[in-house]
Design a protein around this motif. Structure first.
Motif, PDB file in Angstrom:
ATOM      1  N   MET A  16       0.100   3.083  -4.704  1.00  0.00           N
ATOM      2  CA  MET A  16      -0.904   2.772  -3.702  1.00  0.00           C
ATOM      3  C   MET A  16      -0.192   2.467  -2.385  1.00  0.00           C
ATOM      4  N   LYS A  17      -0.657   3.097  -1.315  1.00  0.00           N
ATOM      5  CA  LYS A  17      -0.075   2.893   0.014  1.00  0.00           C
ATOM      6  C   LYS A  17      -1.130   2.231   0.903  1.00  0.00           C
ATOM      7  N   VAL A  18      -0.811   1.037   1.400  1.00  0.00           N
ATOM      8  CA  VAL A  18      -1.762   0.216   2.145  1.00  0.00           C
ATOM      9  C   VAL A  18      -1.194  -0.152   3.510  1.00  0.00           C
ATOM     10  N   LEU A  19      -2.066  -0.173   4.506  1.00  0.00           N
ATOM     11  CA  LEU A  19      -1.699  -0.638   5.844  1.00  0.00           C
ATOM     12  C   LEU A  19      -2.393  -1.966   6.108  1.00  0.00           C
ATOM     13  N   LEU A  20      -1.610  -2.988   6.467  1.00  0.00           N
ATOM     14  CA  LEU A  20      -2.145  -4.308   6.803  1.00  0.00           C
ATOM     15  C   LEU A  20      -2.183  -4.433   8.314  1.00  0.00           C
ATOM     16  N   VAL A  21      -3.372  -4.686   8.864  1.00  0.00           N
ATOM     17  CA  VAL A  21      -3.536  -4.761  10.315  1.00  0.00           C
ATOM     18  C   VAL A  21      -4.019  -6.160  10.677  1.00  0.00           C
ATOM     19  N   ASP A  22      -3.162  -6.905  11.353  1.00  0.00           N
ATOM     20  CA  ASP A  22      -3.501  -8.274  11.741  1.00  0.00           C
ATOM     21  C   ASP A  22      -2.591  -8.664  12.895  1.00  0.00           C
ATOM     22  N   ASP A  23      -3.121  -9.400  13.863  1.00  0.00           N
ATOM     23  CA  ASP A  23      -2.309  -9.801  15.006  1.00  0.00           C
ATOM     24  C   ASP A  23      -1.392 -10.983  14.692  1.00  0.00           C
ATOM     25  N   GLU A  24      -1.535 -11.596  13.517  1.00  0.00           N
ATOM     26  CA  GLU A  24      -0.676 -12.710  13.114  1.00  0.00           C
ATOM     27  C   GLU A  24       0.492 -12.173  12.288  1.00  0.00           C
ATOM     28  N   GLN A  25       1.684 -12.126  12.898  1.00  0.00           N
ATOM     29  CA  GLN A  25       2.843 -11.528  12.246  1.00  0.00           C
ATOM     30  C   GLN A  25       3.211 -12.214  10.937  1.00  0.00           C
ATOM     31  N   ASP A  26       3.215 -13.540  10.910  1.00  0.00           N
ATOM     32  CA  ASP A  26       3.585 -14.250   9.679  1.00  0.00           C
ATOM     33  C   ASP A  26       2.634 -13.895   8.542  1.00  0.00           C
ATOM     34  N   PHE A  27       1.342 -13.812   8.855  1.00  0.00           N
ATOM     35  CA  PHE A  27       0.349 -13.460   7.845  1.00  0.00           C
ATOM     36  C   PHE A  27       0.626 -12.051   7.312  1.00  0.00           C
ATOM     37  N   ARG A  28       0.842 -11.091   8.222  1.00  0.00           N
ATOM     38  CA  ARG A  28       1.118  -9.698   7.827  1.00  0.00           C
ATOM     39  C   ARG A  28       2.339  -9.615   6.930  1.00  0.00           C
ATOM     40  N   ASP A  29       3.432 -10.247   7.377  1.00  0.00           N
ATOM     41  CA  ASP A  29       4.688 -10.157   6.643  1.00  0.00           C
ATOM     42  C   ASP A  29       4.588 -10.790   5.257  1.00  0.00           C
ATOM     43  N   THR A  30       3.960 -11.951   5.185  1.00  0.00           N
ATOM     44  CA  THR A  30       3.796 -12.642   3.904  1.00  0.00           C
ATOM     45  C   THR A  30       2.934 -11.824   2.953  1.00  0.00           C
ATOM     46  N   LEU A  31       1.832 -11.309   3.460  1.00  0.00           N
ATOM     47  CA  LEU A  31       0.935 -10.511   2.627  1.00  0.00           C
ATOM     48  C   LEU A  31       1.624  -9.234   2.150  1.00  0.00           C
ATOM     49  N   ALA A  32       2.386  -8.593   3.018  1.00  0.00           N
ATOM     50  CA  ALA A  32       3.108  -7.373   2.640  1.00  0.00           C
ATOM     51  C   ALA A  32       4.099  -7.661   1.510  1.00  0.00           C
ATOM     52  N   LYS A  33       4.819  -8.776   1.600  1.00  0.00           N
ATOM     53  CA  LYS A  33       5.779  -9.148   0.554  1.00  0.00           C
ATOM     54  C   LYS A  33       5.065  -9.436  -0.760  1.00  0.00           C
ATOM     55  N   ARG A  34       3.945 -10.134  -0.696  1.00  0.00           N
ATOM     56  CA  ARG A  34       3.202 -10.480  -1.909  1.00  0.00           C
ATOM     57  C   ARG A  34       2.627  -9.227  -2.574  1.00  0.00           C
ATOM     58  N   LEU A  35       2.181  -8.267  -1.769  1.00  0.00           N
ATOM     59  CA  LEU A  35       1.667  -7.010  -2.334  1.00  0.00           C
ATOM     60  C   LEU A  35       2.813  -6.190  -2.928  1.00  0.00           C
ATOM     61  N   ALA A  36       3.962  -6.171  -2.248  1.00  0.00           N
ATOM     62  CA  ALA A  36       5.123  -5.426  -2.744  1.00  0.00           C
ATOM     63  C   ALA A  36       5.556  -5.934  -4.110  1.00  0.00           C
ATOM     64  N   ARG A  37       5.492  -7.248  -4.322  1.00  0.00           N
ATOM     65  CA  ARG A  37       5.844  -7.829  -5.621  1.00  0.00           C
ATOM     66  C   ARG A  37       4.897  -7.361  -6.729  1.00  0.00           C
ATOM     67  N   ARG A  38       3.738  -6.869  -6.321  1.00  0.00           N
ATOM     68  CA  ARG A  38       2.752  -6.372  -7.292  1.00  0.00           C
ATOM     69  C   ARG A  38       2.731  -4.840  -7.338  1.00  0.00           C
ATOM     70  N   GLY A  39       3.758  -4.220  -6.770  1.00  0.00           N
ATOM     71  CA  GLY A  39       3.894  -2.778  -6.849  1.00  0.00           C
ATOM     72  C   GLY A  39       3.075  -1.987  -5.848  1.00  0.00           C
TER      73      GLY A  39
END
Length: 126
Positions: free
Chosen positions: A1-24
């Motif tokens: 699954m390839k997902v794009l996270l769009v948010d103006d809050e960088q910390d939120f984007r980065d944290t969410l991306a890492k958490r999703l990556a841990r789930r494949g």
């Protein structure tokens, strides 16, 4: 699954991306709608976009209109830190798959992303 996270809050984007990556889940990020639309143009295989509603410049509702018109195969999940039923309804009317509130539960987000991708696959077979 390839997902794009769009948010103006960088910390939120980065944290969410890492958490999703841990789930494949392969998650890319964009700080705003213009960058998201450019990314989608370069990545035609995207499955889903997690799109913040409130962003400077083009907001999530406006971005959703562009995504729905130009990339109809991409599922869009709207995300907001502000509970506005009208905004949620507008997003769903414009083609968003679902609407989630911040702070988003990661397991709920993963479930919604999987559901959106399954829906997309079924729609593609119809």
């Amino acid at each position: 699954m390839k997902v794009l996270l769009v948010d103006d809050e960088q910390d939120f984007r980065d944290t969410l991306a890492k958490r999703l990556a841990r789930r494949g889940i392969e998650a890319e990020t964009a700080p705003g709608a213009a960058e998201a639309l450019a990314w989608l143009g370069r990545n035609p295989g995207a499955d889903a976009v997690v799109l913040d509603v409130k962003m400077p410049g083009m907001d999530g509702i406006e971005a959703l209109k562009h995504i729905a018109a130009s990339y109809p195969g991409v599922a869009v999940l709207m995300l907001s830190g502000h509970a506005h039923v009208e905004t949620a309804m507008k997003g769903l009317e414009l083609g968003a798959f679902d609407y989630l509130m911040k702070p988003v539960d990661i397991e709920e987000l993963v479930f919604k992303l999987q559901d959106a991708c399954e829906h997309k696959a079924l729609k593609g077979r119809a």
